[in-house]
Every structure is written in C-alpha cells, then in structure tokens.
Design an enzyme around this catalytic site. Structure first.
Site, PDB file in Angstrom:
ATOM      1  N   THR A 261      39.745 -44.624  28.159  1.00 23.78           N
ATOM      2  CA  THR A 261      40.280 -45.201  29.397  1.00 23.78           C
ATOM      3  C   THR A 261      41.517 -44.477  29.914  1.00 23.78           C
ATOM      4  O   THR A 261      42.168 -43.723  29.188  1.00 23.78           O
ATOM      5  CB  THR A 261      40.637 -46.684  29.185  1.00 23.78           C
ATOM      6  OG1 THR A 261      41.707 -46.785  28.249  1.00 23.78           O
ATOM      7  CG2 THR A 261      39.445 -47.481  28.692  1.00 23.78           C
ATOM      8  N   ASP A 262      41.839 -44.785  31.165  1.00 24.75           N
ATOM      9  CA  ASP A 262      43.091 -44.313  31.736  1.00 24.75           C
ATOM     10  C   ASP A 262      44.177 -45.354  31.457  1.00 24.75           C
ATOM     11  O   ASP A 262      43.933 -46.330  30.750  1.00 24.75           O
ATOM     12  CB  ASP A 262      42.940 -44.030  33.233  1.00 24.75           C
ATOM     13  CG  ASP A 262      42.548 -45.265  34.044  1.00 24.75           C
ATOM     14  OD1 ASP A 262      42.686 -46.406  33.545  1.00 24.75           O
ATOM     15  OD2 ASP A 262      42.107 -45.092  35.188  1.00 24.75           O
ATOM     16  N   ALA A 263      45.336 -45.181  32.004  1.00 25.67           N
ATOM     17  CA  ALA A 263      46.454 -46.088  31.735  1.00 25.67           C
ATOM     18  C   ALA A 263      46.187 -47.510  32.207  1.00 25.67           C
ATOM     19  O   ALA A 263      46.800 -48.462  31.717  1.00 25.67           O
ATOM     20  CB  ALA A 263      47.731 -45.561  32.392  1.00 25.67           C
TER      21      ALA A 263
END
Length: 135
Positions: free
Chosen positions: A14-16
């Site tokens: 995932t991203d942030a």
C-alpha cells in the site's frame, strides 16, 4: 473454468493512505499465473524445470489493466484467472482481482513462450493450453 488464487493485502502493498499501489496488481496477477502453472503441471515439467532443462520461459508480451475500485490494507482478495485465447506461441489470460464479489481490477495478459538460448518464440507444449483451460 477458472483458477483462483487467494491473497491478503499487506502494508508493503500500500501507499501511505492504505490503498494498494497500482503496480502491485501486476505482482498479484503474476503470482496467480505462477500458481496456475504449478497447478496444471503437477505431473509435468514445472516452471523451474522448463527453465533449467528445457530452456523455455513464459514472458509477458503485453498487459492491459483497468482499475475499478481500490483494494485496501488487510483486504482478502482473490485473483481469478481464465484462459481467454490459446495460440501456438502465445496465450491470453483474463485476470480479475476480486474482493468477495466486487471486481477491483481487470487485467488482460498476453504471455509468450520463448527459448532462452535463442530468444525466439517457442511453441507451448500441446498439453498446456488444454490443462490451463480446465483449471
């Protein structure tokens, strides 16, 4: 028929914001195709043996991805793979990344069979397309 590959979304996918990074869908699809190959070649040469002994590899010739809805951290997903087209030197797989009954992404992947020594197309073994369509 279809091959189903279950997976879970990890933090590293995932991203942030906890949304699956777009390129990870390519990895999910690759893992699912590898497991499909493993499933259909139980009593035949597997991927490692095809590479080391037969000098044949399956390479992605083209891929298209359509994203419908984001996958999120900790989601349980399933990659559903079906053989859409089989030719002598290439095959097209339709891969759908699902969260329960919701389709999150659709991938169309053309895979070619290549001789590793000559870097030229190599015909798929005749049994492969039939076995892949039965899974």
């Amino acid at each position: 028929m279809a091959h189903e590959f279950p997976l879970r979304v990890y933090y590293s996918d995932t991203d942030a914001g906890g949304i699956v990074y777009h390129a990870r869908y390519l990895d999910f699809a690759e893992h699912a195709r590898t497991e499909l190959l493993r499933a259909v070649s139980q009593d035949r040469p597997g991927q490692a043996q095809l590479i080391s002994e037969h000098r044949v590899a399956f390479v992605v010739k083209s891929i298209s991805v359509e994203y419908h809805s984001p996958a999120l951290l900790d989601d349980e997903l399933t990659v559903v793979t079906t053989l859409e087209q089989a030719k002598r030197f290439s095959m097209v797989f339709l891969q759908r990344v699902m969260r329960a009954s919701e389709e999150l992404a659709t991938l169309k992947v053309r895979v070619a069979s290549v001789n590793l020594d000559t870097k030229r197309p190599e015909p798929f073994e005749p049994w492969f397309a039939e076995a892949a369509s039965l899974v």
